[in-house]
Design an enzyme around this catalytic site. Structure first.
Site, mmCIF file in Angstrom:
data_model
loop_
_atom_site.group_PDB
_atom_site.id
_atom_site.type_symbol
_atom_site.label_atom_id
_atom_site.label_comp_id
_atom_site.label_asym_id
_atom_site.label_seq_id
_atom_site.Cartn_x
_atom_site.Cartn_y
_atom_site.Cartn_z
ATOM 1 C CG ASP A 105 45.286 38.946 41.170
ATOM 2 O OD1 ASP A 105 44.481 39.449 41.869
ATOM 3 O OD2 ASP A 105 45.185 37.588 40.823
HETATM 4 N N1 URA Z 1 40.759 36.296 39.749
HETATM 5 C C1 URA Z 1 42.150 36.103 39.848
HETATM 6 O O1 URA Z 1 42.615 35.110 40.544
HETATM 7 N N2 URA Z 1 42.697 37.267 39.682
HETATM 8 C C2 URA Z 1 42.238 38.299 38.879
HETATM 9 O O2 URA Z 1 42.972 39.256 38.601
HETATM 10 C C3 URA Z 1 40.729 38.141 38.700
HETATM 11 C C4 URA Z 1 40.126 37.020 39.245
#
Ligand code: URA
Length: 237
Positions: A105
């Site tokens: 993310d």
């Molecule tokens: N899970 C999430 O919620 N975000 C990420 O960036 C990676 C795994």
């Protein structure tokens, strides 16, 4: 085997037309003989020289980069608004079509693998291969037994999707900081898993992909190429 103009461009960072010009002008020698034909097929270990100087280094079919993604950067090759993980390395690899093998993310940090090897990326992301990903997660509430039991059994998300079992354990003294190991990759997976238990995620950092850990010497935004041993470990998963 590959066309000489393409090979020269990949090895030197010249554009394809610069490389073609250098060849037609007679500046390029293959195995000691000047070659003026850009479409000549050359093998990967051919001895190429430009203006009499042998090319430095060895030919790399693909590149594999370990990046410590900083916050605020998006896991994409190109983006209209935001800086991407590929933007952080692009000037060093002008002729390579790099992409991130797996996403984090925008707010997450840590290990992103950048490559132009589609087959390896496919294997690392394919559900059939189950390559583990390890994260250090900071919660807005302490870890509970219910969370640990739920992760071990397989969390059912709000949309009814039941996930594969995952591991979660305290990472140290602070009960809000936990280590999570996932065996699959679903969009926003960790945030959604903790969301089922009413917990929010304040920080999420990927520490490892399979048996390869993020190099602790890499500060956010820094990167290096994988060592041959690290690449082998990824290829063997
Ligand atoms: N899970 C999430 O919620 N975000 C990420 O960036 C990676 C795994």
């Amino acid at each position: 085997m590959m066309r000489l103009d393409k090979y020269l461009a990949e090895r030197t960072g010249m554009t394809r037309s610069e490389s073609r010009k250098a060849i037609t002008k007679g500046r390029v020698a293959v195995n000691g003989v000047v070659c003026r034909k850009a479409d000549t097929q050359v093998v990967e270990d051919a001895a190429i020289a430009v203006d009499g100087a042998p090319l430095a280094g060895t030919y790399q079919k693909y590149v594999y980069i370990m990046l410590n993604k900083p916050e605020g950067v998006v896991s994409a090759s190109r983006d209209k608004r935001d800086t991407t993980v590929v933007d952080l390395v692009a000037e060093h690899f002008p002729r390579r079509a790099l992409f991130p093998a797996g996403r984090l993310d925008k707010t997450s940090t840590g290990f992103v693998l950048l490559t132009d090897d589609g087959a390896l990326a496919h294997d690392l992301l394919s559900p059939a291969h189950h390559v583990d990903k390890q994260y250090l997660v900071t919660l807005d509430t302490p870890l509970t037994d219910a969370m640990q039991a739920g992760f071990a059994a397989g969390v059912t998300l709000a949309d009814g999707q039941t996930l594969a079992p995952a591991e979660v354990e305290p990472a140290g003294e602070d009960p809000c900081v936990v280590r999570v190991i996932l065996h699959q990759g679903v969009y926003h997976q960790i945030k959604r898993m903790f969301g089922v238990f009413g917990a929010g995620v304040n920080g999420l950092h990927r520490e490892a992909i399979g048996k390869v850990a993020l190099d602790p010497a890499l500060a956010p935004g820094q990167w290096r190429e994988l060592t041959p041993e690290e690449l082998q470990r990824l290829q063997e998963q």
